[in-house]
Design an enzyme around this catalytic site. Structure first.
Site, PDB file in Angstrom:
ATOM      1  N   ASN A   1      -6.861  -0.102  59.926  1.00 24.86           N
ATOM      2  CA  ASN A   1      -7.430   1.048  59.223  1.00 24.86           C
ATOM      3  C   ASN A   1      -8.715   1.407  59.964  1.00 24.86           C
ATOM      4  O   ASN A   1      -9.719   0.709  59.838  1.00 24.86           O
ATOM      5  CB  ASN A   1      -7.717   0.681  57.758  1.00 24.86           C
ATOM      6  CG  ASN A   1      -8.428   1.799  57.010  1.00 24.86           C
ATOM      7  OD1 ASN A   1      -8.595   2.897  57.536  1.00 24.86           O
ATOM      8  ND2 ASN A   1      -8.864   1.515  55.794  1.00 24.86           N
TER       9      ASN A   1
ATOM     10  N   LYS B   1     -10.631   3.812  59.513  1.00 26.54           N
ATOM     11  CA  LYS B   1     -11.630   4.471  58.662  1.00 26.54           C
ATOM     12  C   LYS B   1     -12.210   5.688  59.401  1.00 26.54           C
ATOM     13  O   LYS B   1     -11.502   6.315  60.178  1.00 26.54           O
ATOM     14  CB  LYS B   1     -12.708   3.464  58.220  1.00 26.54           C
ATOM     15  CG  LYS B   1     -12.066   2.211  57.582  1.00 26.54           C
ATOM     16  CD  LYS B   1     -13.030   1.316  56.887  1.00 26.54           C
ATOM     17  CE  LYS B   1     -12.269   0.120  56.307  1.00 26.54           C
ATOM     18  NZ  LYS B   1     -13.104  -0.791  55.552  1.00 26.54           N
TER      19      LYS B   1
ATOM     20  N   HIS C   1      -7.427   3.118  48.736  1.00 27.42           N
ATOM     21  CA  HIS C   1      -8.414   2.220  49.333  1.00 27.42           C
ATOM     22  C   HIS C   1      -9.661   2.185  48.443  1.00 27.42           C
ATOM     23  O   HIS C   1     -10.044   3.206  47.867  1.00 27.42           O
ATOM     24  CB  HIS C   1      -8.770   2.686  50.747  1.00 27.42           C
ATOM     25  CG  HIS C   1      -9.513   1.640  51.508  1.00 27.42           C
ATOM     26  ND1 HIS C   1     -10.862   1.423  51.325  1.00 27.42           N
ATOM     27  CD2 HIS C   1      -9.099   0.720  52.414  1.00 27.42           C
ATOM     28  CE1 HIS C   1     -11.234   0.408  52.098  1.00 27.42           C
ATOM     29  NE2 HIS C   1     -10.185  -0.033  52.771  1.00 27.42           N
TER      30      HIS C   1
ATOM     31  N   GLU D   1     -12.667   2.213  49.136  1.00 29.78           N
ATOM     32  CA  GLU D   1     -13.706   3.181  49.525  1.00 29.78           C
ATOM     33  C   GLU D   1     -13.404   4.561  48.933  1.00 29.78           C
ATOM     34  O   GLU D   1     -14.308   5.300  48.585  1.00 29.78           O
ATOM     35  CB  GLU D   1     -13.820   3.232  51.057  1.00 29.78           C
ATOM     36  CG  GLU D   1     -14.484   1.970  51.591  1.00 29.78           C
ATOM     37  CD  GLU D   1     -14.050   1.548  52.978  1.00 29.78           C
ATOM     38  OE1 GLU D   1     -13.428   2.340  53.701  1.00 29.78           O
ATOM     39  OE2 GLU D   1     -14.337   0.384  53.333  1.00 29.78           O
TER      40      GLU D   1
ATOM     41  N   GLU E   1      -6.960  -6.061  48.747  1.00 25.84           N
ATOM     42  CA  GLU E   1      -8.230  -6.061  49.474  1.00 25.84           C
ATOM     43  C   GLU E   1      -9.372  -6.301  48.491  1.00 25.84           C
ATOM     44  O   GLU E   1      -9.834  -5.357  47.834  1.00 25.84           O
ATOM     45  CB  GLU E   1      -8.459  -4.710  50.162  1.00 25.84           C
ATOM     46  CG  GLU E   1      -7.400  -4.341  51.173  1.00 25.84           C
ATOM     47  CD  GLU E   1      -7.957  -3.379  52.229  1.00 25.84           C
ATOM     48  OE1 GLU E   1      -7.911  -3.745  53.400  1.00 25.84           O
ATOM     49  OE2 GLU E   1      -8.445  -2.303  51.874  1.00 25.84           O
TER      50      GLU E   1
ATOM     51  N   GLY F   1     -15.640  -5.540  55.049  1.00 22.94           N
ATOM     52  CA  GLY F   1     -16.780  -5.229  55.920  1.00 22.94           C
ATOM     53  C   GLY F   1     -17.966  -6.159  55.726  1.00 22.94           C
ATOM     54  O   GLY F   1     -19.064  -5.885  56.207  1.00 22.94           O
TER      55      GLY F   1
ATOM     56  N   SER G   1     -12.287  -8.375  56.051  1.00 28.70           N
ATOM     57  CA  SER G   1     -12.873  -9.228  57.095  1.00 28.70           C
ATOM     58  C   SER G   1     -11.853 -10.145  57.766  1.00 28.70           C
ATOM     59  O   SER G   1     -12.156 -11.286  58.098  1.00 28.70           O
ATOM     60  CB  SER G   1     -14.048 -10.041  56.530  1.00 28.70           C
ATOM     61  OG  SER G   1     -15.066  -9.170  56.077  1.00 28.70           O
TER      62      SER G   1
END
Ligand code: 13P
Length: 251
Positions: free
Chosen positions: A9, A11, A96, A98, A168, A174, A214
């Site tokens: 991904n 992003k 996701h 985010e 996730e 991250g 991660s």
């Protein structure tokens, strides 16, 4: 049949020329290799068509990172599932954290996106996962159950069997703080049990459940060795061939 998948991904990273170079570099690196997993790259919308045309899409599948919750029409700035499919992309990452966090996506919009993705022949990679406070309160099982139930459980068994799930944990994204392989296995097995209760053992066993957060060359082997971890959704480490390749080769 359940598939192993390593998906990147990207992003909101890479210009078009950088993205093309990355995709071509990966394609070149995978040429001639026998892999034990499918490989997917999730690029920005602007790169999809060029990337799909520049690589062997039998070797690397292309994913969008989102699509609209509407079919078409006066929705300025939106990109529909049909548009994504028309680029040569075969997958779309949906839900996701985010997007849930920064763009306020809810299970109602996500359910619409999943339906449109499926109607346009795309494979949704549907993301779920708890935030740190929920994990610390011991609520992570409930949270993921609720996320799959509200967005996916109105699907017919036939449609559901086309979905890829990506667990996730938000606290691992991250942050450099990955879930341990045992933590991932525990919750993946739980998710599969939840799927089995709704759709039966056969469909649950055939569902690909990816881990994301991660994931890197060091921890990938332990994670994918777990029976219910069928691959990964990789952010940072998918932005270079050097870092992404060892994850693909972790199977
Ligand atoms: P990182 O691999 O950078 O933690 O990101 C994970 C992720 O969000 C993939 O969708």
């Amino acid at each position: 049949m359940r598939k192993n998948i390593i998906a990147g991904n990207w992003k909101m990273n890479t210009t078009l020329s950088e993205g093309l170079a990355l995709a071509k570099g990966l394609d070149e690196a995978l040429k001639g290799k026998t892999l034990k997993c499918d490989v997917v790259i999730g690029t920005p919308f602007t790169h999809l068509a060029s990337v799909a045309a520049a690589i062997d899409t039998k070797r690397i599948g292309v994913a969008a990172q989102n699509c609209a919750d509407k079919d078409k029409g006066a929705y300025t700035g939106e990109v529909s599932a049909a548009m994504v499919a028309s680029t040569g992309a075969e997958y779309v990452i949906l839900g996701h954290s985010e997007r849930r966090q920064y763009y306020h996506e809810t299970s109602v919009t996500l359910e619409a996106k999943v339906n449109l993705a499926l109607a346009n022949g795309l494979t949704p990679i549907f993301c779920i996962g708890e935030v740190l406070a929920e994990r610390e309160a011991g609520k992570h099982f409930e949270v993921v159950d609720e996320q799959v139930r509200t967005a996916l459980f109105d699907l017919s068994p036939e449609d559901f069997s086309k979905i890829v799930i990506a667990y996730e944990p938000v606290w691992a994204i991250g942050t450099g703080k990955t879930a341990t392989a045992d933590q991932a296995q525990e919750i993946h097995a739980h998710i599969r049990k939840t799927l089995a209760a709704k759709y039966g053992d056969v469909i649950a066993n055939d569902t690909t459940i990816l881990y994301g957060g991660s994931m890197n060359a060091e921890n990938a082997k332990d994670l994918v060795a777990k029976p219910d971890v069928d691959g990964g959704l990789i952010g940072g480490a998918s932005l270079s061939v050097e870092k992404f390749l060892p994850i693909i080769e972790a199977f």
